[in-house]
Design a protein around this motif. Structure first.
Motif, mmCIF file in Angstrom:
data_model
loop_
_atom_site.group_PDB
_atom_site.id
_atom_site.type_symbol
_atom_site.label_atom_id
_atom_site.label_comp_id
_atom_site.label_asym_id
_atom_site.label_seq_id
_atom_site.Cartn_x
_atom_site.Cartn_y
_atom_site.Cartn_z
ATOM 1 N N GLN A 144 0.818 -1.202 0.000
ATOM 2 C CA GLN A 144 0.000 0.000 0.000
ATOM 3 C C GLN A 144 0.858 1.261 0.000
ATOM 4 O O GLN A 144 1.959 1.282 0.556
ATOM 5 C CB GLN A 144 -0.912 0.041 1.224
ATOM 6 C CG GLN A 144 -1.931 -1.051 1.291
ATOM 7 C CD GLN A 144 -2.827 -0.944 2.507
ATOM 8 O OE1 GLN A 144 -3.475 -1.901 2.922
ATOM 9 N NE2 GLN A 144 -2.865 0.231 3.122
ATOM 10 N N GLY A 145 0.348 2.299 -0.620
ATOM 11 C CA GLY A 145 0.854 3.651 -0.485
ATOM 12 C C GLY A 145 2.354 3.797 -0.627
ATOM 13 O O GLY A 145 2.986 3.240 -1.530
ATOM 14 N N GLU A 146 2.935 4.585 0.276
ATOM 15 C CA GLU A 146 4.341 4.942 0.166
ATOM 16 C C GLU A 146 5.263 3.740 0.342
ATOM 17 O O GLU A 146 6.308 3.650 -0.316
ATOM 18 C CB GLU A 146 4.672 6.035 1.187
ATOM 19 C CG GLU A 146 3.978 7.353 0.863
ATOM 20 C CD GLU A 146 4.112 8.410 1.932
ATOM 21 O OE1 GLU A 146 3.385 9.411 1.849
ATOM 22 O OE2 GLU A 146 4.952 8.254 2.854
ATOM 23 N N ALA A 147 4.899 2.809 1.197
ATOM 24 C CA ALA A 147 5.720 1.607 1.358
ATOM 25 C C ALA A 147 5.816 0.838 0.038
ATOM 26 O O ALA A 147 6.908 0.396 -0.358
ATOM 27 C CB ALA A 147 5.142 0.716 2.454
ATOM 28 N N ALA A 385 -1.145 -13.095 -8.022
ATOM 29 C CA ALA A 385 -1.916 -11.850 -8.023
ATOM 30 C C ALA A 385 -2.967 -11.924 -6.930
ATOM 31 O O ALA A 385 -3.260 -12.993 -6.385
ATOM 32 C CB ALA A 385 -2.551 -11.616 -9.389
ATOM 33 N N THR A 386 -3.520 -10.756 -6.618
ATOM 34 C CA THR A 386 -4.579 -10.675 -5.613
ATOM 35 C C THR A 386 -5.783 -9.966 -6.228
ATOM 36 O O THR A 386 -5.667 -9.309 -7.270
ATOM 37 C CB THR A 386 -4.110 -9.898 -4.375
ATOM 38 O OG1 THR A 386 -3.720 -8.572 -4.762
ATOM 39 C CG2 THR A 386 -2.927 -10.592 -3.713
ATOM 40 N N TYR A 393 -4.666 -7.484 -9.064
ATOM 41 C CA TYR A 393 -3.433 -6.718 -8.932
ATOM 42 C C TYR A 393 -2.249 -7.684 -8.812
ATOM 43 O O TYR A 393 -2.306 -8.658 -8.057
ATOM 44 C CB TYR A 393 -3.483 -5.818 -7.698
ATOM 45 C CG TYR A 393 -4.631 -4.831 -7.747
ATOM 46 C CD1 TYR A 393 -4.452 -3.566 -8.282
ATOM 47 C CD2 TYR A 393 -5.904 -5.191 -7.278
ATOM 48 C CE1 TYR A 393 -5.511 -2.659 -8.347
ATOM 49 C CE2 TYR A 393 -6.963 -4.296 -7.348
ATOM 50 C CZ TYR A 393 -6.768 -3.030 -7.882
ATOM 51 O OH TYR A 393 -7.810 -2.147 -7.952
ATOM 52 N N ALA A 394 -1.176 -7.401 -9.553
ATOM 53 C CA ALA A 394 0.022 -8.239 -9.497
ATOM 54 C C ALA A 394 0.622 -8.175 -8.103
ATOM 55 O O ALA A 394 0.783 -7.085 -7.536
ATOM 56 C CB ALA A 394 1.038 -7.773 -10.532
ATOM 57 N N LYS A 395 0.932 -9.321 -7.549
ATOM 58 C CA LYS A 395 1.475 -9.377 -6.189
ATOM 59 C C LYS A 395 2.864 -8.745 -6.174
ATOM 60 O O LYS A 395 3.710 -9.047 -7.005
ATOM 61 C CB LYS A 395 1.541 -10.820 -5.703
ATOM 62 C CG LYS A 395 2.008 -10.952 -4.249
ATOM 63 C CD LYS A 395 1.949 -12.382 -3.750
ATOM 64 C CE LYS A 395 0.517 -12.839 -3.543
ATOM 65 N NZ LYS A 395 0.463 -14.184 -2.906
ATOM 66 N N GLY A 396 3.088 -7.867 -5.231
ATOM 67 C CA GLY A 396 4.382 -7.190 -5.109
ATOM 68 C C GLY A 396 4.336 -5.808 -5.718
ATOM 69 O O GLY A 396 4.425 -4.806 -5.025
ATOM 70 N N SER A 397 4.159 -5.723 -7.048
ATOM 71 C CA SER A 397 4.135 -4.422 -7.718
ATOM 72 C C SER A 397 2.794 -3.724 -7.578
ATOM 73 O O SER A 397 2.701 -2.506 -7.753
ATOM 74 C CB SER A 397 4.454 -4.576 -9.205
ATOM 75 O OG SER A 397 3.393 -5.243 -9.881
ATOM 76 N N GLU A 398 1.728 -4.509 -7.302
ATOM 77 C CA GLU A 398 0.366 -3.969 -7.166
ATOM 78 C C GLU A 398 -0.131 -3.314 -8.457
ATOM 79 O O GLU A 398 -1.011 -2.456 -8.432
ATOM 80 C CB GLU A 398 0.286 -2.974 -6.004
ATOM 81 C CG GLU A 398 0.721 -3.530 -4.668
ATOM 82 C CD GLU A 398 -0.082 -4.756 -4.236
ATOM 83 O OE1 GLU A 398 -1.311 -4.755 -4.430
ATOM 84 O OE2 GLU A 398 0.531 -5.701 -3.717
ATOM 85 N N PHE A 420 5.962 -9.695 -8.666
ATOM 86 C CA PHE A 420 5.459 -9.880 -10.026
ATOM 87 C C PHE A 420 5.135 -8.539 -10.684
ATOM 88 O O PHE A 420 4.572 -7.636 -10.047
ATOM 89 C CB PHE A 420 4.202 -10.751 -10.021
ATOM 90 C CG PHE A 420 4.457 -12.136 -9.494
ATOM 91 C CD1 PHE A 420 4.808 -13.179 -10.355
ATOM 92 C CD2 PHE A 420 4.346 -12.417 -8.139
ATOM 93 C CE1 PHE A 420 5.045 -14.452 -9.870
ATOM 94 C CE2 PHE A 420 4.570 -13.691 -7.644
ATOM 95 C CZ PHE A 420 4.932 -14.710 -8.498
ATOM 96 N N THR A 421 5.517 -8.423 -11.956
ATOM 97 C CA THR A 421 5.174 -7.249 -12.755
ATOM 98 C C THR A 421 4.569 -7.701 -14.072
ATOM 99 O O THR A 421 4.879 -8.785 -14.580
ATOM 100 C CB THR A 421 6.424 -6.392 -13.054
ATOM 101 O OG1 THR A 421 7.433 -7.215 -13.651
ATOM 102 C CG2 THR A 421 6.970 -5.755 -11.794
#
Length: 428
Positions: A144-147, A385-386, A393-398, A420-421
């Motif tokens: 999420q967000g900045e992280a 993905a989630t 959304y791709a897991k990791g890159s979102e 994942f991207t």
């Protein structure tokens, strides 16, 4: 480092007052002398051009998913080899990437030891005082967000800028120090080590005001603190990043108690008690260092308490091997913390806390990226993905992949492991 602002800056004189005598005009010679005096005064208060200031950082646009709307900058030493380590640097409130690069001294050691620096930069549209939003649940959680934006910067450095994302480290001051705690807790598989300067334990604001966390601080047992980190990435089994903690004896903004609570949090994660295995002092100012050793003898956690100074980053201006930085607002002439931090990371020859040498059975070459082509339903089912709100959304890159159905197909590239991207045009 207050979350909604930062400490008031010391007032600065704008020079002596100007008084006119009588009504007559100054003689020509008097005018010239007066102009010269004004020029001298102006020079005193003009920004100083420093020969040792860092070169202008390279901005990086379009570095991938950026849900936190941060800016990314890079410092690459000349002739940086391929697959160099990468260090993420996070500035404090009322600062920016260039100010941190100019004063913290990290660029000196990037040049000397050949690693890439990634500077994440907060924007005023996110936070009026340009503090990282470490206290916001939308910015201090995994994915999420900045992280998530900072994590994407590491992935971009690995995939597109020639760095080795498997050797990533993170450090920061004040709000950037707390964001360092966030990154080590939410993405422990990404960072091998981190250094928090004037920061607080991860999860302190769950049930507490950010200001209470900063001063007077919050008491917690080692296991309570460790649980908050484990809950940030449920199911993660380690290894946990190594942690260096820096605190100032006279810091009234983020009190030294926070260093003890951070120590409790990270020694518990590493399965260690809270009694140091080694204690010594560091030159030139007798900074007190306590070290907590893992079973293999490496330093898992260390705490550095700096005497005399207040809230800021310790530097030691000069050209000596252990000197660095510039003394200015929130950068105190004391000890070159960046020298000891990069040494703790294992990025300098003879560093005090290097990573254990890989055994012959361990490969130091990053594994080749894997690619997976499937519809969105199958990508979610396979754990790549989630889904949220009917979208995938791709897991990791979102990165958004479209609707959660079998009609939409994407190719996902996995690099590093678990990240994942969308790579429809970049995978075989």
């Amino acid at each position: 480092m207050p979350p909604y602002g930062s400490p008031a800056q010391p007032s600065r004189s704008t020079g002596p007052s100007r008084h006119r005598r009588g009504r007559g005009r100054l003689p020509v010679l008097g005018s010239l002398v007066f102009a010269a005096v004004l020029a001298a005064i102006a020079a005193l208060f003009a920004p100083v051009s420093r020969a040792d200031a860092a070169p202008a950082l390279e901005p990086v646009a379009n570095f991938g998913a950026n849900p936190g709307a941060l800016n990314m900058y890079v410092y690459k030493p000349a002739s940086l080899p391929d697959n160099a380590p990468v260090v993420v640097a996070l500035h404090g409130c009322k600062q920016n990437a260039q100010i941190y690069a100019d004063n913290a001294g990290l660029t000196k050691f990037a040049d000397r030891n050949q690693f890439m620096l990634v500077f994440a930069e907060q924007t005023q549209s996110n936070n009026w005082d340009k503090c990282f939003n470490w206290f916001q649940p939308t910015d201090n959680k995994r994915g999420q967000g900045e992280a998530a934006s900072i994590r994407q910067m590491v992935a971009h450095a690995d995939q597109s800028l020639g760095a080795d994302g498997s050797r990533a480290y993170v450090t920061g001051l004040s709000a950037g120090g707390v964001m360092t705690s966030v990154m080590l807790s939410t993405y422990p598989e990404v960072f091998k080590a981190g250094a928090v300067v004037a920061g607080i334990p991860y999860g302190c604001t769950d049930g507490n005001s950010p200001f209470t966390c900063m001063n007077p601080g919050v008491d917690g047992t080692p296991e309570e603190w460790a649980k908050r980190v484990r809950d940030a990435h449920p199911g993660y089994q380690g290894p946990w990043p190594r942690m260096a903690i820096w605190a100032a004896d006279n810091d009234t903004k983020v009190v030294p108690k926070n260093a003890d609570e951070l120590r409790d949090q990270w020694t518990a994660l590493h399965g260690l008690d809270q009694e140091p295995d080694k204690s010594d002092t560091l030159p030139p100012n007798d900074t007190r260092r306590d070290q907590y050793l893992a079973q293999d003898g490496s330093v898992a956690v260390e705490v550095n308490k700096v005497p005399v100074i207040g809230h800021g980053l310790p530097v030691d201006p000069g050209s000596g091997e252990q000197q660095c930085g510039t003394a200015t607002t929130y950068f105190f002439d004391s000890i070159c913390s960046s020298y000891w931090i990069t040494g703790f990371f294992g990025l300098s020859e003879g560093s005090p806390g290097p990573d254990p040498t890989p055994t012959p059975s361990q490969s130091t070459t990053p594994p080749a990226a894997a690619c997976f082509t499937a519809n969105n339903y199958e990508q979610v089912k396979a754990g790549r993905a989630t889904t949220s709100g009917g979208y995938v959304y791709a897991k990791g890159s979102e990165q958004e992949m479209g609707l959660y159905n079998t009609a939409t197909t994407h190719t996902l590239k996995e690099s590093p492991t678990g990240y994942f991207t969308i790579s429809d045009d970049r995978c075989p």
